[in-house]
Design an enzyme around this catalytic site. Sequence first.
Site, PDB file in Angstrom:
ATOM      1  N   GLY A  85      15.684  57.062  26.254  1.00  0.00           N
ATOM      2  CA  GLY A  85      16.339  57.793  25.180  1.00  0.00           C
ATOM      3  C   GLY A  85      17.195  56.879  24.326  1.00  0.00           C
ATOM      4  N   SER A  86      18.372  57.394  23.989  1.00  0.00           N
ATOM      5  CA  SER A  86      19.203  56.724  22.981  1.00  0.00           C
ATOM      6  C   SER A  86      19.630  55.313  23.361  1.00  0.00           C
ATOM      7  CB  SER A  86      20.439  57.568  22.732  1.00  0.00           C
ATOM      8  OG  SER A  86      20.051  58.888  22.465  1.00  0.00           O
TER       9      SER A  86
END
Lengths: 569, 116
Positions: free
Chosen positions: A279-280
């Site tokens: 993810g981020s």
Amino acid sequence: MSAESFELDGPGRIGGQNRVRLLSMFFVFAFMAIAFKLVMITAFKEKEETNPELAAHLSRIPRPDIVDRNGKVLATDIAVASLYADPRKIPDVDEAVELITAALPDVNGKVLRQRLLQPKRAFIWIKRQVSPEERDAVYNLGIPGVGYVNERKRVYPQGRLAAHVVGYVDVDTQGIAGIEKFLDNEGAIYTASLADPETQSAAPAELSIDVRVQHILTDEVSKAITKYKAIAGGGIVMNVETGEILALASLPDFNPNADTKALSKEQQNHMLSGVYELGSVIKAVTFAMAFDYGVINMNSKYDARYPLVIGNARINDYRGQNRVLTVPEIFTNSSNIGTAKMALDVGIERHQEFLRRMGLLDRLETEVPETARPLLPRRWGKLASATIAFGHGFAVQPLQGLAVVAALLNGGKHVPPTFMRRSKEEADVLAQRIVKESTSEKMRELFRLNANIGSASKANVIGYRVGGKTGTAEKVVGGRYSKDKRLTSFIGAFPMERPRYALFVMLDEPKPLPETYGFATSGWNAVPTAGKIIERIAPLLGVEPQFTSEDLAKLEKQAKDKKAKDKRG
Amino acid sequence: MLKLVNAALVIAVLVSGFALYSLEHRTRGAERDVAKIKREISESREAIKLLNAEWSSLTRPERIQKLAEENLKLQPTSAQQFVSVEDLLVKVPTEVPVKLEEEGKDPIGDILEKMQ
């Protein structure tokens, strides 16, 4: 008559002389033979007869101990006895089986009898790794052809601690997993260099692991798993300059001392053999790429008011600011729209080229053999490029992600991570520049900012200048992204002005709690866990705390709040 | 003459036989000692290994933490508790607080004198 007698006398006397000569010759030979045998026996000691199969078993170079970076024993050999038999020498198999099964109740008599009745076999094991009492009991039976040898048994005094790194061996002390396997396979030359055949001993293999840091990491992650009711978790602490891994925890773990090690899927090494959409956390790579190609600077702005539409896909922000964001704001708010636009500005080809330079497209290889290849999209179009920018549709093993982020923060040099001890000089030889020094400086600034005011603020242990990036990925369940099954992670480093240690923490499916106000994103579980770990390991690792006036004001406020809380309570 | 030579030879055989026997006996003894010492060395090595393993097991951080939590009132050190050497220098008094030599007292010197 006389002539005849002369005739007879002559050869008779000669015959008598010959007989005496023959006899004395015989005696001389006999004595010489005895003398020769005597010399052979006294001067040249006869070699003891040994079983060839047994000899092969015993002549192996001793296995080196495994110790941590401070010399603490992680794996060692202890002596145990193993009972064996030579079926050819056993006079009465039935009687022998009866006696042995009486002394060792857990030995299967039927099987033993069958094995002893193989007349061509010269060697069979009766029972491996027996206690001294059992050994004496069988030895005192006095069965010909039955004996024992002192064997080595591998023990792991630290138990579960670092079990995934150290690995384990089978009953013949052959490495099956982890560093134990490395010592037998890829690291065989290294293992041989440790051995000293003259004294039949071996120097210990020194790992980069620090058991104290390892324990703190395991302790905090396991507490977090209990608290947030996660199904699994893990963490890594790495030296940014040398690539040494100080600690690697993957939970649930296993006990290497147990006899059976049928590991469940959850017990696999999540940090190496699992690939995850981080993810981020991957946004950091996109930012570094955009800085390095000169596509953005700190003052660039991106419009994050509207979702980004590519084909029939829409890219949204998790909690949209709905305004034009500057580069630092995109980082601290973790804006998907902003990051995706950045990647599109860089272009697909350069995006791929950059990821390849980071080594993110290839399998990362370390001493521990259980590593997984990154999962990449099959077709790399505009949409794939945009989603990879914020960590969707692209899965890597966590260690690989951490090694890349460490390189982005340490001045731009990628040092391959290792589980063995390595000096700064050795690391410098291996280091490869992957981004510019100036890019690394900007990344440090963003990471520090994000820990100060952004999503990673709960990991900001005041005094240790932490920098970090959070990630919350929705897990893919049945081919679709699930809304309530998440994988939360934190990646960071400290002290930020010149990072020395990088840290990764991951929790699999943490649940929202009342005290997290119903949130289960990274900032509420993985990040505070990382904060707790840093608070405990930083003093051990010799990172000196420093306070700015802002820090002191924050601390004062914290103390006041706590006092007020205590009063109310 | 021949008798004398024979007698001398017989004595020489007996003497050399005895010498050989006692030498052999001593060699055997020495060999036994060497084997025994070698066995003791390897037993000691095994014992050291076992004790090292036990020590490592007893000083597991997990175990120490549990014992510390149960029996000690210690808490993790917070960042604010670290003090730099420069900060300590401020607190060093300029004058020695107790002037033992001026008072004619030297407790450590007294102990040393007593021992002599």
